[in-house]
Design a protein around this motif. Structure first.
Motif, short mmCIF file in Angstrom:
data_model
loop_
_atom_site.label_atom_id
_atom_site.label_comp_id
_atom_site.label_asym_id
_atom_site.label_seq_id
_atom_site.Cartn_x
_atom_site.Cartn_y
_atom_site.Cartn_z
N GLU A 156 6.61 -14.32 -15.12
CA GLU A 156 5.28 -13.73 -15.16
C GLU A 156 5.35 -12.21 -14.98
OE1 GLU A 156 2.43 -15.11 -15.88
OE2 GLU A 156 3.28 -17.13 -16.07
N GLU A 157 4.48 -11.49 -15.73
CA GLU A 157 4.49 -10.03 -15.64
C GLU A 157 3.85 -9.52 -14.36
OE1 GLU A 157 2.67 -8.48 -19.11
OE2 GLU A 157 4.46 -8.67 -20.34
N GLY A 158 2.94 -10.28 -13.82
CA GLY A 158 2.26 -9.83 -12.61
C GLY A 158 1.64 -11.00 -11.88
N ILE A 159 1.35 -10.81 -10.63
CA ILE A 159 0.81 -11.87 -9.78
C ILE A 159 -0.41 -11.36 -9.04
CG2 ILE A 159 1.30 -13.53 -7.93
CD1 ILE A 159 3.18 -13.90 -10.23
N VAL A 160 -1.44 -12.17 -9.00
CA VAL A 160 -2.60 -11.89 -8.16
C VAL A 160 -2.63 -12.96 -7.08
CG1 VAL A 160 -5.11 -11.64 -8.04
CG2 VAL A 160 -3.90 -11.00 -10.13
N ILE A 161 -2.46 -12.55 -5.83
CA ILE A 161 -2.45 -13.51 -4.72
C ILE A 161 -3.77 -13.40 -3.97
CG2 ILE A 161 -1.32 -14.24 -2.60
CD1 ILE A 161 1.28 -13.29 -3.67
N ASP A 162 -4.49 -14.49 -3.94
CA ASP A 162 -5.83 -14.54 -3.36
C ASP A 162 -5.79 -15.17 -1.97
OD1 ASP A 162 -8.48 -15.15 -2.72
OD2 ASP A 162 -8.63 -16.76 -4.19
N GLY A 163 -6.38 -14.45 -0.98
CA GLY A 163 -6.50 -15.03 0.36
C GLY A 163 -5.29 -14.83 1.24
N PHE A 164 -4.52 -13.78 0.96
CA PHE A 164 -3.32 -13.52 1.75
C PHE A 164 -3.00 -12.04 1.64
CE2 PHE A 164 1.15 -13.30 2.71
CZ PHE A 164 1.32 -14.24 3.70
N PRO A 165 -2.59 -11.39 2.75
CA PRO A 165 -2.40 -11.92 4.09
C PRO A 165 -3.70 -11.92 4.88
CG PRO A 165 -1.78 -9.62 4.05
CD PRO A 165 -2.17 -9.97 2.64
N ARG A 166 -3.74 -12.70 5.97
CA ARG A 166 -4.91 -12.76 6.83
C ARG A 166 -4.76 -11.88 8.07
NH1 ARG A 166 -8.29 -17.12 5.66
NH2 ARG A 166 -8.14 -17.50 3.42
N ASP A 167 -3.53 -11.49 8.40
CA ASP A 167 -3.32 -10.59 9.54
C ASP A 167 -2.05 -9.78 9.30
OD1 ASP A 167 -1.18 -12.28 10.18
OD2 ASP A 167 -2.34 -13.40 11.66
N ALA A 171 1.42 -10.03 6.74
CA ALA A 171 1.80 -8.95 5.84
C ALA A 171 3.25 -8.55 6.04
CB ALA A 171 0.88 -7.74 6.06
N LEU A 172 3.66 -8.43 7.30
CA LEU A 172 5.05 -8.07 7.60
C LEU A 172 6.02 -9.14 7.12
CD1 LEU A 172 4.52 -6.70 11.23
CD2 LEU A 172 5.16 -5.35 9.23
N SER A 173 5.66 -10.39 7.33
CA SER A 173 6.52 -11.49 6.91
C SER A 173 6.65 -11.52 5.38
CB SER A 173 5.96 -12.83 7.42
OG SER A 173 6.81 -13.89 7.08
N PHE A 174 5.54 -11.28 4.68
CA PHE A 174 5.56 -11.26 3.22
C PHE A 174 6.49 -10.17 2.71
CE2 PHE A 174 4.13 -10.02 -0.96
CZ PHE A 174 3.82 -11.21 -1.59
#
Length: 505
Positions: A156-167, A171-174
């Motif tokens: 895939e050329e790009g990704i849209v991630i909905d509903g993440f991160p919540r805190d 974000a750090l883990s991602f």
């Protein structure tokens, strides 16, 4: 061997994770000789030191782990993430994915599908209950599901991630386990509008996590986590914020212009402004500065249902001192806490006692805690924090401060406490040798029940040291940490503690 013994054996030896990792390796590598490949993988397990050292992607080659570049020209894929329950992020994420030909991933849908397909699995049954109450699913579980989905769409050329991160922790883990996003979109929306949209969706879709109680909990969690999350991404220069109280076409227009300028600065927009049918793009000066203004927007913007969900909690809490008491089993912290309560008028809160008290009730939360503990897992940090917060709220107004014993157990818990309640004024570490703690525990076992064998005591001490070292290191750089020599008599130790506590008044 009965079924329960077999399950216990497999779980203790980390066999399910080993099989999952082997299968992931097979699917990604597609070796000509799978038997030889598996033999090499098992040899690697031995070299690593056993099954407990294996992760889900241990046997996935580095080039497979690395996400391919965007249109062959950028160093990573484009990740666009948006947030806020009921803010319209799902609608906008789908429209952006369709406009640019990106792959859309809804983290909520990933978890719901997994729960549905693994309904007989105890772990996922527990996660279903957690989500239904409005709490976040375990962080590592969520990250794993995202990673596994990304592995399925490598081209895939790009990704849209909905509903993440919540805190911030998510974000750090991602970023640590996957990558840094190219753009983060935050949709700012008044709580009244969020409430209306969520309740309307509940009527139309009947999602179990859209019940009234869960909705209140989710909005409260969002309120507590949004400001630090936005501030974190602002400092990295990754976030753009939009007013989501408007018509969805107007919001979509502004987001599209942001994506064009951020991700495709040297290319013409995928569609002309006429195609988007919107009056104009927001001027940069009109974008809501969530990092500075969000916390000052008043009750209309922040309160969940037009009422103060914390009952003036934070205002009253500022008048109280918060002290964390860290110490291993047998370090004497229980004895010293009782003496400090008597001298200073503190409220002593023990997470162990709070859990035992909750387990004695017949609440839904107690069932979640019991299920988690029976599986041998740590109680979710959100539940621990909720118990602490409720106990603190009950004592406000007739206490000088809080002496919190047995918390935090890990750095993540301390970070969450700081974000949602506030950093402690003092962290006390009861410094005591393993020999002293062992002798005290053995003496205690003669008069009260408890693990007294050498192996049991050694296991408790090892667990404490393993957990406490990163926590102590965290607070050494963040706040006032005082190490107390706990080898002496109770009176000698108490004098040291009084000197440390007097310093914060």
């Amino acid at each position: 061997m009965n079924t329960n013994d077999a399950k216990e054996y497999l779980a203790r030896r980390e066999i399910p994770l080993l099989f999952e990792s082997l299968l992931n390796g097979l699917m990604c590598s597609k070796p000509e000789d799978p038997v030889e490949y598996l033999e090499n993988c098992l040899q690697k397990v031995k070299e690593l030191g056993g099954c407990d050292k294996v992760k889900w992607d241990t046997f996935v080659s580095q080039e497979k782990k690395t996400l391919p570049p965007l249109n062959g020209g950028q160093s990573r894929r484009s990740f666009l993430r948006s947030g806020g329950p009921g803010s319209g992020k799902g609608t906008q994420s789908l429209k952006i994915a369709e406009r640019y030909g990106f792959q859309y991933i809804s983290v909520g849908e990933l978890l719901r599908k997994k729960i549905h397909s693994a309904s007989s699995n105890r772990k996922w049954s527990l996660i279903a209950k957690i989500i239904t109450t409005g709490e976040l699913a375990p962080q590592e579980t969520t990250i794993t599901e995202i990673k596994q989905r990304l592995m399925q769409i490598p081209d895939e050329e790009g990704i849209v991630i909905d509903g993440f991160p919540r805190d911030v922790a998510q974000a750090l883990s991602f970023e640590d386990q996957i990558c840094t996003p190219d753009l983060v979109v935050f949709l700012a929306c008044t709580n009244q509008r969020l409430k209306e949209r969520l309740l309307k969706r509940a009527e139309q879709q009947g999602r179990p996590d859209d019940n009234l109680k869960a909705t209140q909990r989710r909005l409260m969690n969002f309120k507590q986590n949004a400001a630090p999350l936005v501030k974190y991404f602002q400092e990295k220069g990754l976030i753009m914020t939009f007013d989501a109280d408007r018509n969805e076409d107007e919001v979509f227009y502004d987001i599209s212009m942001a994506v064009d300028s951020k991700l495709f600065p040297n290319k013409e927009a995928a569609a002309s402004s006429g195609d988007l049918d919107s009056p104009m793009m927001l001027d940069s000066g009109e974008i809501i500065d969530t990092g500075s203004d969000y916390e000052d927007q008043g009750d209309d913007q922040l309160n969940v249902f037009g009422e103060d969900p914390t009952g003036g909690f934070m205002e009253d809490l500022r008048k109280c001192k918060i002290i964390f008491m860290i110490g291993g089993p047998g370090s004497g912290k229980g004895t010293q806490c009782a003496k400090l309560v008597e001298k200073y008028g503190f409220t002593h809160l023990s997470t162990g006692e709070l859990l035992r008290h909750e387990l004695s009730s017949d609440s839904e939360r107690s069932k979640l805690i019991r299920d988690t503990m029976e599986r041998g897992d740590l109680v979710p940090s959100g539940i621990l924090l909720e118990l602490l917060r409720e106990a603190m709220a009950a004592s406000l107004g007739h206490t000088t401060g809080f002496l919190i014993d047995g918390y935090p157990l890990e750095v993540k818990q301390g970070e969450e406490f700081g974000r949602r309640i506030g950093d402690p004024h003092l962290v006390i570490c009861m410094d005591c040798s393993a020999d002293t703690m062992t002798n005290r525990l053995r003496q205690r076992s003669q008069s009260s029940p408890g693990p007294s064998s050498t192996a049991a005591v050694a296991k408790r001490l090892e667990a404490y040291h393993r957990a406490s070292i990163p926590v102590i290191a965290y607070y050494e750089t963040k706040t006032r940490l005082q190490k107390i020599n706990a080898e002496g008599t109770p009176e000698e130790v108490f004098l040291q503690l009084c000197t440390a506590i007097d310093s914060i008044f």
